[in-house]
Design an enzyme around this catalytic site. Structure first.
Site, mmCIF file in Angstrom:
data_model
loop_
_atom_site.group_PDB
_atom_site.id
_atom_site.type_symbol
_atom_site.label_atom_id
_atom_site.label_comp_id
_atom_site.label_asym_id
_atom_site.label_seq_id
_atom_site.Cartn_x
_atom_site.Cartn_y
_atom_site.Cartn_z
ATOM 1 C CG HIS A 58 50.100 6.093 4.173
ATOM 2 N ND1 HIS A 58 50.788 5.359 5.000
ATOM 3 C CD2 HIS A 58 48.766 5.134 4.014
ATOM 4 C CE1 HIS A 58 50.575 4.301 4.900
ATOM 5 N NE2 HIS A 58 49.377 3.983 4.528
ATOM 6 C CG HIS A 60 44.879 2.418 2.202
ATOM 7 N ND1 HIS A 60 45.975 1.319 1.835
ATOM 8 C CD2 HIS A 60 45.464 3.097 3.259
ATOM 9 C CE1 HIS A 60 46.946 1.336 2.597
ATOM 10 N NE2 HIS A 60 46.609 2.244 3.500
ATOM 11 C CG ASN A 92 47.079 -1.804 0.592
ATOM 12 O OD1 ASN A 92 46.863 -0.635 0.272
ATOM 13 N ND2 ASN A 92 46.435 -1.944 1.906
ATOM 14 C CG HIS A 230 51.061 4.448 9.528
ATOM 15 N ND1 HIS A 230 52.044 3.516 9.984
ATOM 16 C CD2 HIS A 230 50.597 3.888 8.381
ATOM 17 C CE1 HIS A 230 51.913 2.406 9.070
ATOM 18 N NE2 HIS A 230 50.717 2.817 8.239
ATOM 19 C CG ASP A 303 46.927 4.465 7.458
ATOM 20 O OD1 ASP A 303 46.800 4.040 6.031
ATOM 21 O OD2 ASP A 303 47.186 3.965 8.195
ATOM 22 C CG HIS A 307 38.163 -1.211 5.749
ATOM 23 N ND1 HIS A 307 38.750 -2.106 5.167
ATOM 24 C CD2 HIS A 307 39.103 -0.834 6.643
ATOM 25 C CE1 HIS A 307 40.011 -2.190 5.326
ATOM 26 N NE2 HIS A 307 40.394 -1.198 6.354
HETATM 27 O O1 DOR Z 1 44.818 1.288 9.416
HETATM 28 C C1 DOR Z 1 45.340 0.694 8.620
HETATM 29 N N1 DOR Z 1 44.632 0.122 7.238
HETATM 30 N N2 DOR Z 1 46.692 0.522 8.256
HETATM 31 C C2 DOR Z 1 47.400 -0.052 7.445
HETATM 32 O O2 DOR Z 1 48.518 -0.007 7.266
HETATM 33 C C3 DOR Z 1 46.568 -0.418 6.218
HETATM 34 C C4 DOR Z 1 45.339 0.021 5.928
HETATM 35 C C5 DOR Z 1 44.421 -0.640 5.191
HETATM 36 O O3 DOR Z 1 44.625 -0.859 3.874
HETATM 37 O O4 DOR Z 1 43.260 -0.745 5.510
#
Ligand code: DOR
Length: 429
Positions: A58, A60, A92, A230, A303, A307
């Site tokens: 998991h 991103h 996503n 998670h 996870d 950002h």
């Molecule tokens: O903390 C998270 N951030 N949990 C998620 O399920 C999505 C993720 C994100 O895409 O930033």
């Protein structure tokens, strides 16, 4: 390459002792004490642990669409720095990975970076909207093994049932971020003592466990493969344990931050600790730790959610949830669980490599570390201490829930099919 005198922890072969490991071209050439090779470069591994490369279910990686947060290349570099040789990339993105074209694009970007195998997850529903199923068959034909709407939990029982039916037909996995929307509207953290104290809107653990209960029922009905990602609440753990005992095809993962931190840590309103699902109570954390140790939870998954600084440096309720995690996962598990004796090192390595590799159906990852097998390996020093944030992150992002914390355990080398992606702690490209 000859790794000399490492402690080989290889869950697939049950190896736990000091030995030498020879790598020839892309493969493991030999395992055993006193190996030699006139041509090989020798790496002294005295006091170090050698294990199968880690696998993350998991992460991103944000590309395409959110390259200001992370790219496939920077995320792959962070993965390699953390000892990972394979990661499953969440869908996503923009456009969403809800069709084969996006999946192929992500895989191409990863191949170009060449730092880590990236297995893109496909979306369960178009645009992650929870309504219309994607073409699961087409993406499965293109090698997608795991489907998820990730932070958009599939709310409709009917859609979830259909997804699990398709999962059964194509032998793929449906991974759910379990979160009842109506119980978690406007949430900022876990609902309880600390949400009252801090004046933040809470979502109870039941927002998760209610969906876990429903999905277990649907997995039983359909015989489709369910994965709960998670997991954060003690009640979910109880349901998963019971579901397994009843023979339901379910697996589950937990993040390093849910294993290490609690809602009480939010007392300083640090937005790096705003994650989805939220950090919960110490009782929940302890249940997760015990479940990882006894195997109710099959895997640790990061996870990794990068950002941009300007996104995280906002009011608590405005900042997007997520913490980066690829570069700290191993050290958090070593420090918080292995160190205090809550889980044995071989079991911890299993949950970070073989366990997730099995869920994704990756035959080339997770070991065994044996002759003829692809040389996907990590070498780490289990005792070196470091402070998170003191050395630069390889991720493009900085939003780590662990910044400033002392951790024990440091990745020195990561090898992907016989080629170093990290050597002496430094990425090779
Ligand atoms: O903390 C998270 N951030 N949990 C998620 O399920 C999505 C993720 C994100 O895409 O930033």
């Amino acid at each position: 390459m000859l790794f000399r005198g490492a402690r080989l922890i290889d869950p697939a072969s049950n190896h736990r002792d000091r030995t030498d490991v020879l790598v020839e071209d892309e493969e493991v050439g030999g395992v055993g004490p006193g190996l030699s090779s006139a041509r090989a470069e020798v790496i002294d591994c005295d006091g170090l642990v050698l294990a199968p490369g880690l696998v993350d279910l998991h992460a991103h990686l944000r590309e395409p669409g959110f390259e200001h947060k992370e790219t496939v290349e920077s995320g792959s570099r962070a993965a390699a720095a953390g000892g990972f040789t394979a990661v499953c990339a969440m869908p996503n993105t923009d456009p969403v990975a809800d069709n084969a074209a996006v999946v192929i694009e992500v895989r191409n970007l990863a191949d170009k970076a060449g730092l880590c195998d990236v297995h893109p997850a496909g979306a369960i529903t178009r645009g992650l909207q929870g309504e219309t199923l994607t073409d699961i068959a087409e993406m499965a034909e293109h090698g997608v093994r795991l489907f998820t709407d990730d932070h958009n939990c599939v709310q409709s029982s009917r859609v979830m049932r259909l997804a699990l039916e398709y999962a059964k037909a194509f032998e793929v996995v449906i991974a759910q971020h379990a979160q009842d929307a109506s119980l978690s509207e406007g949430w900022q953290m876990h609902e309880g003592y600390y949400s009252s104290l801090l004046g933040l809107t809470g979502a109870p653990g039941e927002a998760e466990s209610i969906v876990v209960a429903r999905d277990l029922a649907l997995a039983r009905l359909t015989a489709g493969r369910l994965h709960v990602t998670h997991v954060s609440a003690a009640d979910s753990v109880r349901l998963l344990r019971d579901g397994r005992e009843r023979g339901i095809r379910v697996s589950a993962d937990v993040t390093p931050h849910h294993l290490a931190l609690t809602d009480g840590d939010l007392i300083g309103y640090d937005t790096s600790l705003r994650v989805n699902p939220p950090l919960r109570t110490s009782e929940d954390r302890d249940a997760l730790r015990a479940a990882l140790a006894d195997g109710t939870l099959d895997a640790v998954a990061t996870d990794h959610a990068p950002h941009a600084p300007e996104e995280k440096e906002q009011e608590f309720d405005q900042s997007p949830p997520g913490t980066i995690g690829l570069e700290t996962a191993l050290a958090v598990v070593l420090t918080e669980l292995v160190g205090p004796g809550l889980i044995e090192l071989p079991a911890a390595i299993e949950r970070l490599s073989l366990g997730p590799a099995r869920i994704l159906g990756l035959d080339d990852q997770g070991g065994p570390v044996a002759p003829g097998r692809p040389a996907n390996l990590v070498v780490f020093d289990p005792s070196t201490e470091w402070t998170v944030g003191d050395r630069p992150f390889q991720s493009q992002a900085r939003n780590s829930a662990f910044t400033g914390r002392r951790l024990r355990g440091c990745v020195l080398h990561t090898m992907l099919r016989g080629r170093f992606t990290v050597k002496e702690g430094q990425p090779t490209r």
